[in-house]
Design a protein around this motif. Structure first.
Motif, PDB file in Angstrom:
ATOM      1  N   ASN A   1       0.837  -1.197   0.000  1.00  0.00           N
ATOM      2  CA  ASN A   1       0.000   0.000   0.000  1.00  0.00           C
ATOM      3  C   ASN A   1       0.876   1.252   0.000  1.00  0.00           C
ATOM      4  OD1 ASN A   1      -2.216   1.644   0.097  1.00  0.00           O
ATOM      5  ND2 ASN A   1      -2.645   1.278   2.251  1.00  0.00           N
ATOM      6  N   PHE A   2       1.938   1.235   0.790  1.00  0.00           N
ATOM      7  CA  PHE A   2       2.855   2.372   0.832  1.00  0.00           C
ATOM      8  C   PHE A   2       3.563   2.547  -0.505  1.00  0.00           C
ATOM      9  CE2 PHE A   2       6.991   4.301   1.800  1.00  0.00           C
ATOM     10  CZ  PHE A   2       6.555   5.487   2.370  1.00  0.00           C
ATOM     11  N   VAL A   3       3.999   1.458  -1.111  1.00  0.00           N
ATOM     12  CA  VAL A   3       4.678   1.530  -2.411  1.00  0.00           C
ATOM     13  C   VAL A   3       3.716   2.061  -3.474  1.00  0.00           C
ATOM     14  CG1 VAL A   3       5.762   0.153  -4.227  1.00  0.00           C
ATOM     15  CG2 VAL A   3       6.356  -0.247  -1.853  1.00  0.00           C
ATOM     16  N   ALA A   4       2.450   1.655  -3.423  1.00  0.00           N
ATOM     17  CA  ALA A   4       1.458   2.162  -4.381  1.00  0.00           C
ATOM     18  C   ALA A   4       1.260   3.669  -4.198  1.00  0.00           C
ATOM     19  CB  ALA A   4       0.135   1.428  -4.208  1.00  0.00           C
ATOM     20  N   ARG A   5       1.264   4.133  -2.971  1.00  0.00           N
ATOM     21  CA  ARG A   5       1.134   5.582  -2.736  1.00  0.00           C
ATOM     22  C   ARG A   5       2.359   6.341  -3.239  1.00  0.00           C
ATOM     23  NH1 ARG A   5      -1.792   6.477   3.078  1.00  0.00           N
ATOM     24  NH2 ARG A   5      -3.630   5.246   2.609  1.00  0.00           N
ATOM     25  N   VAL A   6       3.531   5.756  -3.074  1.00  0.00           N
ATOM     26  CA  VAL A   6       4.745   6.392  -3.607  1.00  0.00           C
ATOM     27  C   VAL A   6       4.647   6.475  -5.127  1.00  0.00           C
ATOM     28  CG1 VAL A   6       7.228   6.039  -3.946  1.00  0.00           C
ATOM     29  CG2 VAL A   6       6.237   5.781  -1.681  1.00  0.00           C
ATOM     30  N   ARG A   7       4.215   5.380  -5.768  1.00  0.00           N
ATOM     31  CA  ARG A   7       4.062   5.378  -7.229  1.00  0.00           C
ATOM     32  C   ARG A   7       3.079   6.454  -7.664  1.00  0.00           C
ATOM     33  NH1 ARG A   7       0.762   1.383  -8.145  1.00  0.00           N
ATOM     34  NH2 ARG A   7       2.231  -0.155  -7.395  1.00  0.00           N
ATOM     35  N   GLY A   8       1.936   6.554  -6.979  1.00  0.00           N
ATOM     36  CA  GLY A   8       0.936   7.556  -7.341  1.00  0.00           C
ATOM     37  C   GLY A   8       1.433   8.975  -7.146  1.00  0.00           C
ATOM     38  N   GLY A   9       2.098   9.215  -6.033  1.00  0.00           N
ATOM     39  CA  GLY A   9       2.613  10.560  -5.773  1.00  0.00           C
ATOM     40  C   GLY A   9       3.664  10.983  -6.780  1.00  0.00           C
ATOM     41  N   PHE A  10       4.604  10.088  -7.065  1.00  0.00           N
ATOM     42  CA  PHE A  10       5.646  10.418  -8.034  1.00  0.00           C
ATOM     43  C   PHE A  10       5.090  10.563  -9.443  1.00  0.00           C
ATOM     44  CE2 PHE A  10       9.458   8.577  -5.481  1.00  0.00           C
ATOM     45  CZ  PHE A  10       9.394   9.672  -4.654  1.00  0.00           C
ATOM     46  N   THR A  11       4.129   9.724  -9.806  1.00  0.00           N
ATOM     47  CA  THR A  11       3.555   9.809 -11.148  1.00  0.00           C
ATOM     48  C   THR A  11       2.804  11.117 -11.337  1.00  0.00           C
ATOM     49  OG1 THR A  11       3.373   7.416 -11.231  1.00  0.00           O
ATOM     50  CG2 THR A  11       2.069   8.648 -12.809  1.00  0.00           C
ATOM     51  N   GLY A  12       1.974  11.475 -10.356  1.00  0.00           N
ATOM     52  CA  GLY A  12       1.240  12.738 -10.450  1.00  0.00           C
ATOM     53  C   GLY A  12       2.160  13.947 -10.464  1.00  0.00           C
ATOM     54  N   ALA A  13       3.147  13.952  -9.573  1.00  0.00           N
ATOM     55  CA  ALA A  13       4.072  15.082  -9.512  1.00  0.00           C
ATOM     56  C   ALA A  13       4.899  15.202 -10.790  1.00  0.00           C
ATOM     57  CB  ALA A  13       4.998  14.935  -8.314  1.00  0.00           C
ATOM     58  N   THR A  14       5.319  14.072 -11.334  1.00  0.00           N
ATOM     59  CA  THR A  14       6.102  14.098 -12.572  1.00  0.00           C
ATOM     60  C   THR A  14       5.256  14.596 -13.738  1.00  0.00           C
ATOM     61  OG1 THR A  14       7.431  12.269 -11.768  1.00  0.00           O
ATOM     62  CG2 THR A  14       7.507  12.695 -14.112  1.00  0.00           C
ATOM     63  N   SER A  15       4.009  14.173 -13.794  1.00  0.00           N
ATOM     64  CA  SER A  15       3.128  14.641 -14.875  1.00  0.00           C
ATOM     65  C   SER A  15       2.945  16.149 -14.815  1.00  0.00           C
ATOM     66  CB  SER A  15       1.765  13.953 -14.785  1.00  0.00           C
ATOM     67  OG  SER A  15       1.891  12.594 -15.016  1.00  0.00           O
ATOM     68  N   GLY A  16       2.714  16.668 -13.622  1.00  0.00           N
ATOM     69  CA  GLY A  16       2.558  18.113 -13.473  1.00  0.00           C
ATOM     70  C   GLY A  16       3.834  18.879 -13.793  1.00  0.00           C
ATOM     71  N   ALA A  17       4.964  18.364 -13.319  1.00  0.00           N
ATOM     72  CA  ALA A  17       6.234  19.056 -13.561  1.00  0.00           C
ATOM     73  C   ALA A  17       6.586  19.086 -15.047  1.00  0.00           C
ATOM     74  CB  ALA A  17       7.348  18.371 -12.770  1.00  0.00           C
ATOM     75  N   VAL A  18       6.366  17.963 -15.739  1.00  0.00           N
ATOM     76  CA  VAL A  18       6.669  17.926 -17.175  1.00  0.00           C
ATOM     77  C   VAL A  18       5.711  18.838 -17.942  1.00  0.00           C
ATOM     78  CG1 VAL A  18       6.675  16.423 -19.204  1.00  0.00           C
ATOM     79  CG2 VAL A  18       7.784  15.689 -17.111  1.00  0.00           C
TER      80      VAL A  18
END
Length: 165
Positions: A6-23
């Motif tokens: 569950n923690f790893v899934a949250r890390v994946r979601g947070g990084f994916t969302g942040a990367t999408s916004g930053a790009v």
């Protein structure tokens, strides 16, 4: 799903969302889009949150979620600036390169998170389990009647529940 997954899934979601916004912001700035307004930034944050939730809640391919996040972010910022356009080959190549790099970084972050959790499980003490408690010896059932009379005459009366209880 375990707590670690569950923690790893949250890390994946947070990084994916942040990367999408930053790009999306970087591509918008490199494309000469200028500074986005507050409403565009608020909508972009909502979009990246949605992308992060999708990435954390499903096992869709990470590259596909990143591409969808970049497209949505680009659309939000393009409509705010009032210049919706068809992306050229250079922009598509830039987004493809950013998607590949972001997918590798998010996958590496997931792997690093799993390694860190495994290391913490080895180092951290086991959860506390109390030792078994020995039961005290039962109270003697025989009391000589002489003691009872002496206690009553001294004003000491037992106040416990009746023996039948």
């Amino acid at each position: 799903m375990s707590t670690a997954e569950n923690f790893v899934a949250r890390v994946r979601g947070g990084f994916t969302g942040a990367t999408s916004g930053a790009v999306s912001i970087a591509a918008h700035a490199l494309g000469g889009g200028g500074t986005p307004t507050q409403s565009a930034v608020a909508l972009l944050i909502a979009t990246t949150l949605a992308v992060g939730v999708v990435a954390a809640g499903t096992r869709l391919p990470l590259a596909g979620v990143l591409v969808a996040g970049q497209v949505l972010g680009h659309l939000v910022l393009s409509f705010d600036a009032g210049h919706a356009h068809i992306p050229g080959p250079a922009m598509i190549a830039g987004h493809a390169a950013a998607t590949a790099v972001a997918a590798l970084l998010v996958a590496a972050a997931e792997r690093g998170c799993r390694i860190a959790i495994a290391a913490l499980r080895r180092v951290a003490p086991k959860p506390f389990t109390p030792l078994p408690v020995r039961v005290a010896a039962p109270a003697p059932s025989f009391r000589p009647p002489v003691l009872r009379g002496l206690l009553r005459s001294a004003g000491i009366v037992p106040r416990g529940p009746p023996v039948t209880v």
